[in-house]
Design a protein around this motif. Structure first.
Motif, PDB file in Angstrom:
ATOM      1  N   GLY A  96     -10.946   2.961 -12.271  1.00 49.73           N
ATOM      2  CA  GLY A  96     -11.640   4.240 -12.215  1.00 49.73           C
ATOM      3  C   GLY A  96     -11.517   5.095 -13.446  1.00 49.73           C
ATOM      4  O   GLY A  96     -12.015   6.230 -13.471  1.00 49.73           O
ATOM      5  N   GLY A  97     -10.877   4.583 -14.504  1.00 51.61           N
ATOM      6  CA  GLY A  97     -10.754   5.334 -15.748  1.00 51.61           C
ATOM      7  C   GLY A  97     -11.990   5.199 -16.615  1.00 51.61           C
ATOM      8  O   GLY A  97     -12.985   4.575 -16.236  1.00 51.61           O
ATOM      9  N   ARG A  98     -11.915   5.756 -17.837  1.00 46.24           N
ATOM     10  CA  ARG A  98     -13.075   5.812 -18.707  1.00 46.24           C
ATOM     11  C   ARG A  98     -12.696   5.393 -20.127  1.00 46.24           C
ATOM     12  O   ARG A  98     -11.601   5.700 -20.602  1.00 46.24           O
ATOM     13  N   GLU A  99     -13.603   4.693 -20.789  1.00 47.20           N
ATOM     14  CA  GLU A  99     -13.404   4.346 -22.192  1.00 47.20           C
ATOM     15  C   GLU A  99     -13.856   5.509 -23.071  1.00 47.20           C
ATOM     16  O   GLU A  99     -14.981   5.979 -22.959  1.00 47.20           O
ATOM     17  N   LEU A 100     -12.973   5.970 -23.964  1.00 47.52           N
ATOM     18  CA  LEU A 100     -13.288   7.054 -24.888  1.00 47.52           C
ATOM     19  C   LEU A 100     -13.590   6.539 -26.287  1.00 47.52           C
ATOM     20  O   LEU A 100     -14.497   7.036 -26.953  1.00 47.52           O
ATOM     21  N   VAL A 101     -12.801   5.582 -26.743  1.00 49.22           N
ATOM     22  CA  VAL A 101     -13.024   4.936 -28.036  1.00 49.22           C
ATOM     23  C   VAL A 101     -12.946   3.434 -27.802  1.00 49.22           C
ATOM     24  O   VAL A 101     -11.917   2.928 -27.347  1.00 49.22           O
ATOM     25  N   MET A 102     -14.005   2.733 -28.101  1.00 49.58           N
ATOM     26  CA  MET A 102     -14.072   1.307 -27.821  1.00 49.58           C
ATOM     27  C   MET A 102     -13.060   0.545 -28.680  1.00 49.58           C
ATOM     28  O   MET A 102     -12.631   1.035 -29.731  1.00 49.58           O
ATOM     29  N   PRO A 103     -12.622  -0.632 -28.230  1.00 44.38           N
ATOM     30  CA  PRO A 103     -11.661  -1.414 -29.010  1.00 44.38           C
ATOM     31  C   PRO A 103     -12.134  -1.638 -30.438  1.00 44.38           C
ATOM     32  O   PRO A 103     -13.303  -1.940 -30.681  1.00 44.38           O
ATOM     33  N   TYR A 115      -8.568   5.563 -23.889  1.00 47.06           N
ATOM     34  CA  TYR A 115      -9.117   5.676 -22.545  1.00 47.06           C
ATOM     35  C   TYR A 115      -8.665   6.984 -21.910  1.00 47.06           C
ATOM     36  O   TYR A 115      -7.819   7.703 -22.452  1.00 47.06           O
ATOM     37  N   SER A 116      -9.234   7.288 -20.752  1.00 48.96           N
ATOM     38  CA  SER A 116      -8.742   8.412 -19.957  1.00 48.96           C
ATOM     39  C   SER A 116      -8.555   7.953 -18.529  1.00 48.96           C
ATOM     40  O   SER A 116      -9.239   7.037 -18.050  1.00 48.96           O
ATOM     41  N   ASP A 117      -7.619   8.588 -17.834  1.00 42.10           N
ATOM     42  CA  ASP A 117      -7.324   8.201 -16.457  1.00 42.10           C
ATOM     43  C   ASP A 117      -8.246   8.921 -15.482  1.00 42.10           C
ATOM     44  O   ASP A 117      -9.255   9.539 -15.871  1.00 42.10           O
ATOM     45  N   LEU A 118      -7.937   8.870 -14.203  1.00 41.84           N
ATOM     46  CA  LEU A 118      -8.801   9.432 -13.164  1.00 41.84           C
ATOM     47  C   LEU A 118      -9.009  10.932 -13.306  1.00 41.84           C
ATOM     48  O   LEU A 118     -10.021  11.473 -12.857  1.00 41.84           O
ATOM     49  N   GLU A 119      -8.042  11.621 -13.924  1.00 44.70           N
ATOM     50  CA  GLU A 119      -8.117  13.073 -14.059  1.00 44.70           C
ATOM     51  C   GLU A 119      -8.472  13.521 -15.476  1.00 44.70           C
ATOM     52  O   GLU A 119      -8.437  14.713 -15.768  1.00 44.70           O
TER      53      GLU A 119
END
Length: 265
Positions: A96-103, A115-119
């Motif tokens: 359920g997290g999100r990618e902020l900067v791709m590998p 990445y960022s977590d659920l919050e």
């Protein structure tokens, strides 16, 4: 002080500061912690500053770089060691997290992603080619702990367990609420707590905060204030030691602690 040359996957292995004013940040942390630094020049990206102890050739403690753009707030970012950045990214999105900067390549030193977590608490992951990360963790004037401020610590426990395989231990470090300690294979990773109650502005995301070991919490905090920092939590006694949190002169959050010799940190 022996250098750390290897980190177990899932452990906090590096941190860096995104700053709008590199020179101001260098001055502050050199004065506060006695750090030195050297510059890594990159062709495709802006220069990267590496903080060290005991001179520019000393062991590394952390990094420093310019903000990506004006919308990004100044902040310290914690990096966790991984075996495979892409595999970790898939685990993040599945949880359920999100990618902020791709590998991507982190210079010639490894692969990195954010990445960022659920919050919305952001963190980075590091897959090294050689250098594993900071060379002196858990030593005076280096990072000794990482902590998540959360609104939903139970959701965070599930998320980070799925992503990194962390296991939890309940602690009573604070009187206000239970404290989550994360471990992997019995080794401490960091902690977290549902600090963010109704008194926090709703637009403030959950966040990771690095703790730096200092030999005298009170003296270091007041020195930071003299150098332009804002004291958020003044020196306070808790079970692991005496700690405080500050906002540095460019707006980045950090904490400091003088550990109790009898406490585990």
């Amino acid at each position: 002080m022996p250098k750390v040359t290897e980190y177990q996957p899932g452990m906090a292995c590096w941190l860096d500061l995104a700053s709008p004013d590199i020179e101001a940040s260098k001055r502050f942390y050199r004065e506060l912690f006695g750090w030195s630094s050297y510059t890594i020049t990159q062709d495709a990206f802006a220069d990267y500053e590496v903080f060290t102890l005991g001179g520019a050739d000393g062991p590394t403690t952390s990094g420093l770089h310019m903000l990506a753009d004006e919308t990004q707030p100044p902040s310290w970012t914690v990096y966790f060691r991984v075996v495979d950045v892409e595999e970790t990214g898939r685990a993040v999105t599945a949880a359920g997290g999100r990618e902020l900067v791709m590998p991507m390549l982190g210079m010639h030193l490894g692969r990195v992603a954010m990445y960022s977590d659920l919050e919305g608490a952001d963190f980075a992951v590091w897959q090294p080619f050689g250098d594993e990360g900071m060379e002196i963790p858990r030593e005076p004037t280096s990072m000794c702990w990482v902590e998540l401020a959360s609104r939903d610590i139970h959701g965070a426990r599930r998320f980070y367990g799925d992503v990194f395989g962390w296991r939890t231990v309940d602690r009573e470090y604070y009187s206000a609420a239970p404290y989550t300690e994360w471990r992997i294979d019995g080794e401490q990773v960091g902690g977290g707590m549902a600090f963010m109650d109704e008194r926090w502005p709703p637009h403030w995301n959950a966040h990771w905060t690095p703790y730096f070991w200092v030999t005298d919490c009170d003296a270091t905090v007041w020195k930071a204030a003299e150098l332009g920092a804002r004291v958020v939590i003044p020196p306070t006694d808790i079970r692991p030691g005496r700690f405080a949190t500050i906002i540095d002169p460019i707006g980045a959050r950090l904490a400091m602690i003088t550990p109790d010799p009898s406490a585990e940190i």
